[in-house]
Design a protein around this motif. Structure first.
Motif, PDB file in Angstrom:
ATOM      1  N   THR A 156       0.844  -1.207   0.000  1.00  0.00           N
ATOM      2  CA  THR A 156       0.000   0.000   0.000  1.00  0.00           C
ATOM      3  C   THR A 156       0.875   1.252   0.000  1.00  0.00           C
ATOM      4  OG1 THR A 156      -0.216  -0.253   2.389  1.00  0.00           O
ATOM      5  CG2 THR A 156      -2.085  -0.970   1.059  1.00  0.00           C
ATOM      6  N   GLY A 157       2.021   1.174   0.685  1.00  0.00           N
ATOM      7  CA  GLY A 157       2.916   2.323   0.690  1.00  0.00           C
ATOM      8  C   GLY A 157       3.535   2.587  -0.677  1.00  0.00           C
ATOM      9  N   TYR A 158       3.663   1.525  -1.450  1.00  0.00           N
ATOM     10  CA  TYR A 158       4.281   1.613  -2.771  1.00  0.00           C
ATOM     11  C   TYR A 158       3.492   2.523  -3.710  1.00  0.00           C
ATOM     12  CZ  TYR A 158       7.398  -0.631  -6.203  1.00  0.00           C
ATOM     13  OH  TYR A 158       8.376  -0.907  -7.117  1.00  0.00           O
ATOM     14  N   LEU A 159       2.158   2.606  -3.508  1.00  0.00           N
ATOM     15  CA  LEU A 159       1.299   3.407  -4.392  1.00  0.00           C
ATOM     16  C   LEU A 159       1.420   4.901  -4.112  1.00  0.00           C
ATOM     17  CD1 LEU A 159      -1.109   3.555  -6.439  1.00  0.00           C
ATOM     18  CD2 LEU A 159      -2.604   3.558  -4.466  1.00  0.00           C
ATOM     19  N   LEU A 160       1.723   5.245  -2.854  1.00  0.00           N
ATOM     20  CA  LEU A 160       1.510   6.620  -2.412  1.00  0.00           C
ATOM     21  C   LEU A 160       2.312   7.695  -3.147  1.00  0.00           C
ATOM     22  CD1 LEU A 160       1.065   5.985   1.422  1.00  0.00           C
ATOM     23  CD2 LEU A 160      -0.613   5.867  -0.401  1.00  0.00           C
ATOM     24  N   TYR A 167       2.033   3.658  -9.967  1.00  0.00           N
ATOM     25  CA  TYR A 167       0.795   3.518 -10.723  1.00  0.00           C
ATOM     26  C   TYR A 167       0.719   2.158 -11.420  1.00  0.00           C
ATOM     27  CZ  TYR A 167      -2.991   4.632 -13.925  1.00  0.00           C
ATOM     28  OH  TYR A 167      -4.178   4.620 -14.598  1.00  0.00           O
ATOM     29  N   TRP A 168       1.829   1.756 -12.025  1.00  0.00           N
ATOM     30  CA  TRP A 168       1.778   0.517 -12.812  1.00  0.00           C
ATOM     31  C   TRP A 168       1.903  -0.726 -11.956  1.00  0.00           C
ATOM     32  CZ3 TRP A 168      -0.471   0.485 -17.292  1.00  0.00           C
ATOM     33  CH2 TRP A 168      -0.620   1.716 -17.950  1.00  0.00           C
ATOM     34  N   ALA A 169       2.524  -0.583 -10.796  1.00  0.00           N
ATOM     35  CA  ALA A 169       2.520  -1.718  -9.865  1.00  0.00           C
ATOM     36  C   ALA A 169       1.091  -1.980  -9.391  1.00  0.00           C
ATOM     37  CB  ALA A 169       3.431  -1.443  -8.673  1.00  0.00           C
ATOM     38  N   ILE A 170       0.355  -0.892  -9.144  1.00  0.00           N
ATOM     39  CA  ILE A 170      -1.033  -1.041  -8.705  1.00  0.00           C
ATOM     40  C   ILE A 170      -1.883  -1.604  -9.845  1.00  0.00           C
ATOM     41  CG2 ILE A 170      -3.071   0.201  -7.861  1.00  0.00           C
ATOM     42  CD1 ILE A 170      -0.330  -0.056  -6.089  1.00  0.00           C
ATOM     43  N   THR A 171      -1.572  -1.184 -11.065  1.00  0.00           N
ATOM     44  CA  THR A 171      -2.319  -1.722 -12.206  1.00  0.00           C
ATOM     45  C   THR A 171      -2.134  -3.231 -12.299  1.00  0.00           C
ATOM     46  OG1 THR A 171      -1.856   0.355 -13.327  1.00  0.00           O
ATOM     47  CG2 THR A 171      -2.721  -1.435 -14.677  1.00  0.00           C
ATOM     48  N   THR A 201      -8.890   5.593  -5.241  1.00  0.00           N
ATOM     49  CA  THR A 201      -7.922   4.524  -4.964  1.00  0.00           C
ATOM     50  C   THR A 201      -6.848   5.016  -4.009  1.00  0.00           C
ATOM     51  OG1 THR A 201      -8.230   4.006  -7.306  1.00  0.00           O
ATOM     52  CG2 THR A 201      -6.572   2.742  -6.106  1.00  0.00           C
ATOM     53  N   LEU A 202      -6.340   6.216  -4.311  1.00  0.00           N
ATOM     54  CA  LEU A 202      -5.239   6.748  -3.504  1.00  0.00           C
ATOM     55  C   LEU A 202      -5.675   6.918  -2.055  1.00  0.00           C
ATOM     56  CD1 LEU A 202      -2.354   7.809  -3.425  1.00  0.00           C
ATOM     57  CD2 LEU A 202      -3.218  10.063  -3.994  1.00  0.00           C
ATOM     58  N   ILE A 203      -6.862   7.504  -1.830  1.00  0.00           N
ATOM     59  CA  ILE A 203      -7.346   7.716  -0.461  1.00  0.00           C
ATOM     60  C   ILE A 203      -7.544   6.380   0.248  1.00  0.00           C
ATOM     61  CG2 ILE A 203      -9.453   8.348   0.800  1.00  0.00           C
ATOM     62  CD1 ILE A 203      -7.631  10.674   0.423  1.00  0.00           C
ATOM     63  N   ARG A 204      -8.078   5.421  -0.473  1.00  0.00           N
ATOM     64  CA  ARG A 204      -8.301   4.096   0.094  1.00  0.00           C
ATOM     65  C   ARG A 204      -6.978   3.468   0.575  1.00  0.00           C
ATOM     66  NH1 ARG A 204     -13.304   0.711  -2.002  1.00  0.00           N
ATOM     67  NH2 ARG A 204     -14.444   2.622  -1.589  1.00  0.00           N
ATOM     68  N   TRP A 205      -5.998   3.487  -0.298  1.00  0.00           N
ATOM     69  CA  TRP A 205      -4.724   2.825   0.042  1.00  0.00           C
ATOM     70  C   TRP A 205      -3.953   3.630   1.081  1.00  0.00           C
ATOM     71  CZ3 TRP A 205      -2.288  -1.286  -3.232  1.00  0.00           C
ATOM     72  CH2 TRP A 205      -3.270  -1.965  -3.965  1.00  0.00           C
ATOM     73  N   THR A 207      -5.362   5.416   3.514  1.00  0.00           N
ATOM     74  CA  THR A 207      -5.992   5.129   4.802  1.00  0.00           C
ATOM     75  C   THR A 207      -5.574   3.755   5.303  1.00  0.00           C
ATOM     76  OG1 THR A 207      -7.849   6.410   3.985  1.00  0.00           O
ATOM     77  CG2 THR A 207      -8.203   5.163   6.006  1.00  0.00           C
ATOM     78  N   LEU A 208      -5.557   2.778   4.400  1.00  0.00           N
ATOM     79  CA  LEU A 208      -5.092   1.449   4.793  1.00  0.00           C
ATOM     80  C   LEU A 208      -3.655   1.523   5.299  1.00  0.00           C
ATOM     81  CD1 LEU A 208      -6.400  -0.815   1.888  1.00  0.00           C
ATOM     82  CD2 LEU A 208      -7.191  -0.828   4.258  1.00  0.00           C
TER      83      LEU A 208
END
Lengths: 256, 306
Positions: A156-160, A167-171, A201-205, A207-208
């Motif tokens: 989850t930290g990877y996306l932030l 972006y592409w890891a999340i994809t 998506t960003l807010i979700r991850w 918060t997680l």
């Protein structure tokens, strides 16, 4: 009477530290019992367990990484803005405009990798020393959940930072989740908070990453450590002769 | 110091068992596989031996180690943070897919699986099954004996090494097979990087894929046509079969070769897991370049579009 002795005789000092420096057996007991941090330990442990090459201190190292991540993580939150594309610009600003910004971010990043490695090695150590065996079964299972939480925290930290890597890891990740049998579309919708990767998506991850998963990890870590104590500390060899009747040999062993 | 301790774990009057292999177990480690009446088993630890129960105060004996280790790791991480910056690539761009786009390193094992099988299998079913099976270990191996020692039994190290090598040989062979086997349906002319032209006749070839679809799945389509069932066989059935068959064979090999008990079988299964994780992670990290093609680490160029 020296200055240090004078400080030690004040009511303030005595209200904080209830025993003298632990250089007598009595104070070596009291220091463990009186300190919130140290009372995770027993007062005395078998000499064999102190040997570094038995555990390599990997569980403790995982905890240390978690503590470093908590401290640096809170600090990063002062500067990080979870918006699109503001997140990326706040990362840029952090690295260029903030004192020790790059350093704190590096520390957070490398400690995160360190924690994944330490947790994996800790599990491997526990396995190969047979420390999952009864009565520690449930603590092992809890450890597997903690491994999963560690992966999720890291991912989850990877996306932030909201860069191309993120972006592409999340994809890739959410496309894999979409392949879940029967409920793939729902799982993907839940992960993305919409039909494509975006602000939701960003807010979700975020918060997680900063609240939910750390709280879950802390709760489970507390239970994990408590269970270590309740299950008799870290594993020691079982005295065979006494246990043979209670725990008969395995069928395989009996067969040959 | 360490030698003293090792000696002290031996019950008095019991000679150390002859130990022909250098990397055999530590003296005093029990063998679970042999019954109690075999003399070559080696000495058993006895709980009554007073030396075995020697206790020390946590302060300072353990607290000092914890403090030193903490300082060491804080110092090392700080040093690394001074020298190596965390990556921050270009702003996310949904229109530009980097090539290759890789997950963080600890998921590259799964991403490697993704190259060889259906995404539901690689991304959801396999990791879920692995976590459940890991959590189940102590409920399968519920004998209390053998804890508190590295590798538990006389054969523990040997089984670990054997299982790890077995796993790596299988998986390397399958990865290479999947990369270099190329079924060609009709005569094709390839233009190689050197500009050379290469005519390829229909059939199954063993060659560098050059962008042609390659591997077990297309081979299956080539042989049996493109019905949904054959697609499913190629990307679900065969990989599932292999993922069950490889550990299943290992289980039985270990059982026959070492007369293994449950603990030793668990050692072989965990070694299968950890060797797979390490091998697939290394392949995914260092041996996958553009379009996730298999290549040597020194041929890998930085990703495009990142």
């Amino acid at each position: 009477m020296g200055l240090w002795d004078r400080i030690k005789s004040t009511r303030l000092y005595k209200s904080i530290y209830r025993n003298d420096y632990p250089d007598t057996p009595r104070n070596q007991v009291l220091v463990i019992l009186n300190s919130m941090v140290l009372h995770l330990h027993p007062v005395k442990i078998p000499k064999k367990q102190v040997r570094y090459t038995f555990t390599f201190g990997l569980g403790g190292t995982s905890l240390l990484m978690f503590l470093i991540l908590t401290l640096t993580g809170v600090w990063l939150m002062f500067y990080y803005v979870p918006s699109i594309p503001g997140a990326w610009f706040s990362m840029k600003a952090l690295q260029t405009d903030v004192y020790f910004g790059q350093f704190a971010r590096n520390l957070h990043r490398w400690a995160a990798h360190g924690m994944v490695i330490a947790v994996l090695l800790h599990m491997t150590r526990v396995f190969y020393t047979g420390s999952y065996k009864p009565p520690r079964e449930f603590n092992w299972a809890m450890g597997v959940v903690l491994l999963l939480l560690t992966f999720l925290l890291s991912f989850t930290g990877y996306l932030l930072p909201w860069d191309q890597l993120a972006y592409w890891a999340i994809t890739v990740g959410s496309n894999m989740a979409k392949a879940t049998p029967f409920i793939g579309a729902q799982v993907q919708l839940m992960l993305l908070g919409g039909y494509e990767i975006g602000q939701a998506t960003l807010i979700r991850w975020y918060t997680l990453h900063v609240i939910f998963l750390p709280l879950a990890a802390m709760l489970l870590m507390g239970m994990h450590f408590w269970r270590v104590r309740k299950d008799g500390g870290i594993s020691t060899p079982i005295p065979y002769d006494e246990d043979e009747a209670e725990f008969p040999p395995q069928p395989e062993a009996a067969a040959d | 110091m360490a030698e003293e301790e090792v000696k002290s774990t031996r019950p008095q009057g019991v000679a150390p068992a002859p130990n022909p292999k250098a990397n055999g177990p530590q003296p005093g480690s029990p063998s679970l596989s042999a019954p109690a009446n075999k003399p070559e088993v080696g000495p058993k630890p006895k709980g009554k031996a007073a030396d075995d129960k020697e206790m020390v105060f946590v302060w300072p004996h353990l607290v000092s180690i914890e403090a030193i280790a903490s300082l060491f790791f804080i110092f090392s991480l700080s040093l690394m943070s001074l020298l190596v910056n965390a990556p921050l690539r270009n702003l996310a761009n949904p229109e530009l897919t980097p090539n290759p786009s890789k997950a963080p390193w600890y998921f590259l094992g799964l991403q490697e699986l993704l190259l060889h099988m259906h995404p539901a299998l690689a991304g959801v079913i396999v990791p879920t099954a692995v976590l459940i099976l890991l959590a189940a270990i102590p409920y399968i191996d519920s004998d209390r004996r053998g804890s508190g020692y590295w590798f538990s039994t006389r054969n523990g190290v040997r089984i670990t090494v054997f299982a790890a090598l077995y796993t790596m040989v299988w998986e390397l062979a399958l990865i290479i097979l999947d990369e270099f086997i190329v079924p060609v349906e009709k005569a094709t002319t390839l233009i190689l990087e050197s500009g050379e032209k290469l005519s390829v006749s229909p059939g199954v070839h063993w060659m560098n894929p050059h962008g042609l679809s390659h591997g077990i799945k297309p081979l299956f389509l080539h042989l049996f046509g493109r019905a949904p069932l054959t697609v499913a066989i190629g990307e679900i059935f065969i990989p599932s079969l292999l993922m069950v068959l490889i550990p299943y064979l290992l289980w039985h090999l270990i059982k026959r070769r070492y007369q293994a008990n449950t603990r030793e079988l668990m050692i072989s299964m965990y070694s299968f897991f950890i060797a797979s994780f390490v091998l697939l992670t290394i392949i995914g990290t260092a041996f996958r370049g553009h379009s996730m093609a298999l290549m040597w680490p020194w041929h890998i160029t930085p990703p495009i579009g990142i």
